[in-house]
Write a protein that holds these residues in place. Structure first.
Motif, PDB file in Angstrom:
ATOM      1  N   LEU A 173      -4.782 -14.813  31.607  1.00 11.01           N
ATOM      2  CA  LEU A 173      -5.050 -15.871  30.919  1.00 11.01           C
ATOM      3  C   LEU A 173      -4.708 -15.844  29.335  1.00 11.01           C
ATOM      4  O   LEU A 173      -4.641 -16.759  28.711  1.00 11.01           O
ATOM      5  N   ILE A 222      -5.721 -21.959  35.347  1.00 14.14           N
ATOM      6  CA  ILE A 222      -6.986 -21.491  35.693  1.00 14.14           C
ATOM      7  C   ILE A 222      -8.166 -21.932  34.727  1.00 14.14           C
ATOM      8  O   ILE A 222      -9.271 -22.312  35.204  1.00 14.14           O
ATOM      9  N   LEU A 223      -7.673 -22.562  33.419  1.00 15.45           N
ATOM     10  CA  LEU A 223      -8.733 -23.130  32.699  1.00 15.45           C
ATOM     11  C   LEU A 223      -9.047 -24.505  33.437  1.00 15.45           C
ATOM     12  O   LEU A 223     -10.070 -25.029  32.799  1.00 15.45           O
ATOM     13  N   LYS A 224      -8.494 -24.995  34.230  1.00 16.86           N
ATOM     14  CA  LYS A 224      -8.661 -26.459  34.695  1.00 16.86           C
ATOM     15  C   LYS A 224      -9.843 -26.304  35.960  1.00 16.86           C
ATOM     16  O   LYS A 224     -10.298 -27.554  36.686  1.00 16.86           O
ATOM     17  N   ASP A 260     -12.852 -25.626  38.244  1.00 15.51           N
ATOM     18  CA  ASP A 260     -14.139 -25.803  38.346  1.00 15.51           C
ATOM     19  C   ASP A 260     -14.921 -25.132  39.775  1.00 15.51           C
ATOM     20  O   ASP A 260     -14.294 -25.641  40.593  1.00 15.51           O
ATOM     21  N   GLU A 312      -8.485 -28.961  30.529  1.00 12.33           N
ATOM     22  CA  GLU A 312      -8.867 -27.381  30.271  1.00 12.33           C
ATOM     23  C   GLU A 312     -10.450 -27.496  30.090  1.00 12.33           C
ATOM     24  O   GLU A 312     -10.863 -28.255  29.185  1.00 12.33           O
ATOM     25  N   CYS A 371     -13.516 -21.366  28.646  1.00 16.53           N
ATOM     26  CA  CYS A 371     -13.551 -20.278  29.767  1.00 16.53           C
ATOM     27  C   CYS A 371     -14.758 -19.309  29.823  1.00 16.53           C
ATOM     28  O   CYS A 371     -14.944 -18.587  28.779  1.00 16.53           O
ATOM     29  N   GLU A 390     -17.007 -18.555  35.381  1.00 16.42           N
ATOM     30  CA  GLU A 390     -16.214 -19.026  36.288  1.00 16.42           C
ATOM     31  C   GLU A 390     -14.782 -18.689  35.878  1.00 16.42           C
ATOM     32  O   GLU A 390     -14.058 -18.286  37.034  1.00 16.42           O
ATOM     33  N   CYS A 391     -14.489 -19.146  34.825  1.00 17.60           N
ATOM     34  CA  CYS A 391     -13.024 -19.051  34.672  1.00 17.60           C
ATOM     35  C   CYS A 391     -12.521 -17.511  34.815  1.00 17.60           C
ATOM     36  O   CYS A 391     -11.350 -17.334  35.289  1.00 17.60           O
ATOM     37  N   LYS A 392     -13.312 -16.414  34.348  1.00 19.21           N
ATOM     38  CA  LYS A 392     -12.864 -15.294  34.468  1.00 19.21           C
ATOM     39  C   LYS A 392     -12.830 -14.721  35.961  1.00 19.21           C
ATOM     40  O   LYS A 392     -11.970 -13.840  36.433  1.00 19.21           O
ATOM     41  N   GLU A 413      -9.331 -15.833  37.610  1.00 21.43           N
ATOM     42  CA  GLU A 413      -8.595 -14.961  36.885  1.00 21.43           C
ATOM     43  C   GLU A 413      -8.571 -13.659  37.852  1.00 21.43           C
ATOM     44  O   GLU A 413      -7.621 -13.137  38.275  1.00 21.43           O
ATOM     45  N   PHE A 425     -18.919 -27.025  34.154  1.00 18.26           N
ATOM     46  CA  PHE A 425     -17.873 -27.256  33.602  1.00 18.26           C
ATOM     47  C   PHE A 425     -17.642 -27.986  32.293  1.00 18.26           C
ATOM     48  O   PHE A 425     -18.373 -29.052  32.155  1.00 18.26           O
TER      49      PHE A 425
END
Length: 301
Positions: free
Chosen positions: A85, A93-95, A97, A113, A116, A119-121, A124, A181
């Motif tokens: 990231l 990844i930022l998009k 959900d 985007e 973060c 869920e973002c992590k 990743e 999100f």
């Protein structure tokens, strides 16, 4: 050119300020943590997303450097960064959900985007588990075979990593739902892209000590320059915002000016030393080249 100069001033100012501002004076953002328990339910979908990104980003890079041919090294670089990231290649990844649908989790791609959080992590982390040490192998496959997306998905997710060989288990009924999100403000997204592009520069890691609001107040990156008058207005506004920030820090820390002056002096001396060192190295190198040429000419005679 004027806009480039202003951006350069911004970067230098942020680096200087971030180096000297005490941690205690800066707002801290809670650190998001991946939900490892969710990874088995999304791992195959993440692998398919990664394969698609590798294909699309390799195609984009090829179009940028055309008529030159994309190198295997350039593809490896994409594969190495696609799950990080901190790198531009992982912006996809930022998009994403993560949405709970009955007994499974679905990855839904949003138009913009998002902020973060866990869920973002989680995406990743799942991406990193999928890729593992396969980045070089998949890059070689793309370079040598030039596959379409479907073939690349099969190779990465079924042949190379075996990620999609089996179906994910059913989702536990007592699973704690993830956070909703939340789209990220455009200016915040631009600022974070700039910070990611500065990753690895001296002093860059210290920029995390600044709050997002303080960085955003320094400069409005989202506006274009229409004429010289607007350029001057923006420069004055930037100087005003920077001065305001410094005054706020000074009011909370009495010796701020002394630290600022000392820091600038030390940075100046360090830069001079580096410049002199590089200059001396170049001179020695050039003298060596001249001496070698002189010996070669004498030998020929």
């Amino acid at each position: 050119m004027r806009k480039m100069e202003k951006i350069l001033v911004l970067l230098v100012s942020v680096l200087l300020l971030s180096t000297w501002v005490p941690v205690s004076l800066c707002a801290k953002k809670p650190v998001a943590v991946a939900r490892k328990e969710d990874i088995p339910y999304i791992k195959c979908q993440v692998c398919e997303k990664v394969a698609s990104q590798l294909y699309q980003q390799a195609q984009t890079k090829q179009a940028q450097i055309s008529p030159k041919k994309i190198s295997e090294y350039q593809i490896i670089e994409i594969a190495e960064n696609v799950c990080n990231l901190k790198k531009e290649e992982a912006d996809w990844i930022l998009k994403i959900d993560i949405v709970e649908q009955r007994d499974k989790l679905e990855l839904i791609e949003q138009d913009a985007e998002g902020i973060c959080n866990s869920e973002c992590k989680t995406v990743e982390r799942a991406c990193q588990e999928v890729m593992g040490y396969s980045d070089t192998d998949v890059a070689e496959y793309i370079y040598m075979s030039k596959p379409d997306i479907e073939s690349l998905v099969n190779y990465l997710c079924k042949d190379l990593t075996k990620t999609c060989k089996t179906k994910p288990p059913p989702l536990p009924k007592d699973r704690t739902p993830g956070e909703p999100f939340v789209p990220k403000p455009t200016k915040e997204a631009e600022m974070e892209k700039m910070l990611r592009s500065m990753e690895g520069m001296p002093g860059a890691p210290s920029m995390k000590m600044y709050s997002r609001e303080e960085l955003m107040n320094m400069k409005n990156l989202g506006e274009d320059d229409d004429n010289d008058e607007e350029d001057e207005d923006e420069e004055e506004q930037f100087s005003s915002n920077l001065g305001k920030l410094l005054r706020e820090k000074e009011s909370r820390k009495g010796d701020w000016k002394q630290k600022m002056g000392k820091g600038i002096k030390n940075a100046s001396e360090t830069l001079k030393k580096h410049a002199n060192k590089v200059s001396n190295q170049v001179q020695r190198w050039w003298k060596g080249i001249k001496a070698a040429r002189s010996k070669a000419n004498k030998a020929e005679l």
